[in-house]
Design an enzyme around this catalytic site. Structure first.
Site, PDB file in Angstrom:
ATOM      1  N   VAL A 203       0.810  -1.212   0.000  1.00 30.91           N
ATOM      2  CA  VAL A 203       0.000   0.000   0.000  1.00 30.91           C
ATOM      3  C   VAL A 203       0.846   1.267   0.000  1.00 30.91           C
ATOM      4  O   VAL A 203       0.350   2.349  -0.305  1.00 30.91           O
ATOM      5  CB  VAL A 203      -0.968  -0.007   1.204  1.00 30.91           C
ATOM      6  CG1 VAL A 203      -0.234   0.276   2.511  1.00 30.91           C
ATOM      7  CG2 VAL A 203      -2.112   0.970   1.010  1.00 30.91           C
ATOM      8  N   TYR A 204       2.121   1.164   0.325  1.00 26.74           N
ATOM      9  CA  TYR A 204       2.983   2.348   0.357  1.00 26.74           C
ATOM     10  C   TYR A 204       3.207   2.870  -1.062  1.00 26.74           C
ATOM     11  O   TYR A 204       3.822   2.194  -1.900  1.00 26.74           O
ATOM     12  CB  TYR A 204       4.332   2.036   1.000  1.00 26.74           C
ATOM     13  CG  TYR A 204       4.294   1.683   2.471  1.00 26.74           C
ATOM     14  CD1 TYR A 204       3.154   1.873   3.242  1.00 26.74           C
ATOM     15  CD2 TYR A 204       5.414   1.154   3.100  1.00 26.74           C
ATOM     16  CE1 TYR A 204       3.127   1.546   4.584  1.00 26.74           C
ATOM     17  CE2 TYR A 204       5.404   0.829   4.450  1.00 26.74           C
ATOM     18  CZ  TYR A 204       4.252   1.024   5.190  1.00 26.74           C
ATOM     19  OH  TYR A 204       4.229   0.699   6.530  1.00 26.74           O
ATOM     20  N   SER A 205       2.690   4.065  -1.317  1.00 27.73           N
ATOM     21  CA  SER A 205       2.832   4.703  -2.633  1.00 27.73           C
ATOM     22  C   SER A 205       2.387   3.786  -3.764  1.00 27.73           C
ATOM     23  O   SER A 205       3.013   3.718  -4.828  1.00 27.73           O
ATOM     24  CB  SER A 205       4.284   5.159  -2.861  1.00 27.73           C
ATOM     25  OG  SER A 205       4.594   6.232  -2.000  1.00 27.73           O
ATOM     26  N   ASN A 206       1.299   3.062  -3.515  1.00 28.03           N
ATOM     27  CA  ASN A 206       0.704   2.196  -4.545  1.00 28.03           C
ATOM     28  C   ASN A 206       1.703   1.196  -5.119  1.00 28.03           C
ATOM     29  O   ASN A 206       1.704   0.910  -6.322  1.00 28.03           O
ATOM     30  CB  ASN A 206       0.118   3.048  -5.678  1.00 28.03           C
ATOM     31  CG  ASN A 206      -0.958   3.993  -5.207  1.00 28.03           C
ATOM     32  OD1 ASN A 206      -1.837   3.608  -4.440  1.00 28.03           O
ATOM     33  ND2 ASN A 206      -0.889   5.240  -5.634  1.00 28.03           N
ATOM     34  N   GLY A 207       2.556   0.668  -4.269  1.00 29.33           N
ATOM     35  CA  GLY A 207       3.535  -0.325  -4.704  1.00 29.33           C
ATOM     36  C   GLY A 207       4.875   0.265  -5.111  1.00 29.33           C
ATOM     37  O   GLY A 207       5.853  -0.470  -5.275  1.00 29.33           O
TER      38      GLY A 207
END
Length: 352
Positions: A61-65
Site C-alpha cells: 500500500v505504500y505509494s501504490n507499490g
C-alpha cells in the site's frame, strides 16, 4: 549493531530496521512522508548496511507499490545481504479482491510484491490489518502454503487487537500452521497504549514487536516545541489528522524532559526517544524512517550507548498515562495488583 531473534523463531534481525515508507512518494499520505527515488534510496541502503541495519520494511500500500519497486531497485545485486519485510491486507484498489486477507488476495499480493521487489522470496510477510470477513483458518492455511512454496519464510501481523492476535496464534497452534513471530505495532514515548494488552500478550506468547512510528508520527523529531509553530518541513501539516491522537500538553511535557536529557547526554531528542524503545520488553526491532541522509545518520546514532537508570525513570514518569478499564484497577487496587502485577507500575511520583 545488536541483533535479536524474532519471537520463537531463528530469524535474527537488527534492533534498528529501516522503513521504506518514504520511498516512491505517491498519494497524499505517502508523498508527505517522502519521495525518495532509486539513486537516493541506494545511498540510504548503503548507509544502513554500513551500520549493520539489514532489515528493510515496506508494504504494497505504500505509494501504490512504488515503495517496493524503489526498494527492490536499491538492493539489486545484494539480495543476500538484506532481509525484506513487506505487508498486505489494506486496500490497494476498489475491487472486491483488492483488500483483505482472503486466499485469492494473499496469493495475488505475494506474487505482486515478489515482482515489484525483484526477488523470489520474502523474508518476513505480515498481515497489515485484521480481516474480520475471512476465516482465520483460510488466512493461516494460505500463509502456510506460501511458506511451503518458499515464497515467504516467516509470517507476522500488524495493527491487530489483542484478541485478534491471540485467536490467530491459537488456531495456528491447533492446525500446525506457521505462527506469527512478530507483531508490528505503534509504540512511542507519546503513545504507550501498546503496553496495556499487546505487550503482556507478546510476553506470554513469545511474539516480538517491530515498532512503527517510534517518533510519534514525527512529533519527537526535536523540531516540535511548546509555543512555536510547526516547522515548514514537518509532515504533521498534511498528516496530523491521520495519526494516532496525542494530547499537546502531554507531548510538550515529554519533549521538555527529552530536551533536558539531551543536554545532559549530548544525544539528540530522536536518539533518546529511539533508544528508550530498545529497552522495552518484547521489542525486537525499531523501524526508523528517513527522508534524507542527515535524518538517517542521526537515527542510526540511537544505539551503541545506554540511558542511565535516572534518565529512564524520568522518561517513564513523564510519559506515563493511566490505562482505561479493564486495566485501570491493576494500578489502583492492591488486590488486583497482587493477582495481576502490571509490567510497568505507576511511577511513584505520578498521582492517580
Amino acid at each position: 549493531m545488536e541483533y535479536r531473534r524474532l519471537g520463537a523463531s531463528g530469524l535474527q534481525v537488527p534492533v534498528l530496521s529501516f522503513g521504506a515508507g518514504t520511498f516512491g512518494g505517491q498519494g497524499p499520505l505517502f508523498s508527505a512522508w517522502g519521495d525518495t527515488g532509486i539513486s537516493e534510496a541506494r545511498r540510504l541502503v548503503d548507509l544502513c548496511l554500513e551500520a549493520g541495519v539489514t532489515l528493510f520494511d515496506t508494504a504494497d500500500v505504500y505509494s501504490n507499490g512504488a515503495s517496493e519497486e524503489v526498494l527492490g531497485a536499491a538492493i539489486k545485486g545484494r539480495r543476500e545481504q538484506v532481509l525484506i519485510s513487506t505487508k498486505a491486507s489494506l486496500p490497494t484498489g476498489d475491487g472486491p479482491q483488492d483488500a483483505g486477507s482472503s486466499r485469492a488476495r494473499l496469493i495475488r499480493a505475494t506474487e505482486g510484491a515478489l515482482r515489484r521487489l525483484g526477488t523470489d522470496y520474502i523474508d518476513l510477510f505480515q498481515l497489515h490489518a485484521f480481516d474480520a470477513g475471512t476465516p482465520i483458518e483460510e488466512v493461516l492455511s494460505t500463509l502456510d502454503q506460501l511458506v511451503r512454496q518458499g515464497k515467504i519464510r516467516y509470517v507476522g501481523a500488524s495493527n491487530f487487537a489483542g484478541w485478534q492476535l491471540m485467536k490467530s496464534l491459537a488456531i495456528a497452534d491447533r492446525h500446525g500452521y506457521p505462527r506469527h513471530v512478530v507483531h508490528q505495532a505503534y509504540y512511542s514515548l507519546v503513545g504507550r497504549d501498546y503496553e496495556w494488552e499487546l505487550m503482556p500478550l507478546a510476553v506470554d506468547q513469545n511474539v516480538s514487536t517491530m515498532v512503527w512510528s517510534p517518533l510519534g508520527w514525527g512529533r519527537l523529531t526535536g523540531k516540535v516545541r511548546r509555543g512555536q509553530p510547526l516547522p515548514k518541513e514537518s509532515r504533521l501539516h498534511q498528516t496530523a489528522s491521520m495519526s494516532p491522537v496525542v494530547d499537546d500538553e502531554h507531548l510538550y511535557r515529554v519533549i521538555d524532559v527529552l530536551d533536558d536529557i539531551a543536554k545532559e547526554t549530548g544525544k539528540s531528542v530522536p536518539q533518546i526517544a529511539l533508544n528508550w524503545l530498545t529497552t522495552r520488553p518484547t521489542v525486537g526491532s525499531v523501524i526508523i524512517g528517513a527522508r534524507n541522509e542527515a535524518q538517517l545518520r542521526d537515527n542510526l546514532g540511537a544505539v551503541g550507548w545506554s540511558l542511565s537508570k535516572e534518565h529512564l525513570a524520568k522518561l517513564e514518569a513523564v510519559s506515563f498515562q493511566t490505562p482505561p478499564y479493564p486495566y485501570t484497577p491493576y494500578y489502583n487496587l492492591d488486590g488486583f495488583t497482587r493477582l495481576n502485577p502490571p509490567l510497568f507500575p505507576r511511577p511513584k511520583d505520578v498521582k492517580p
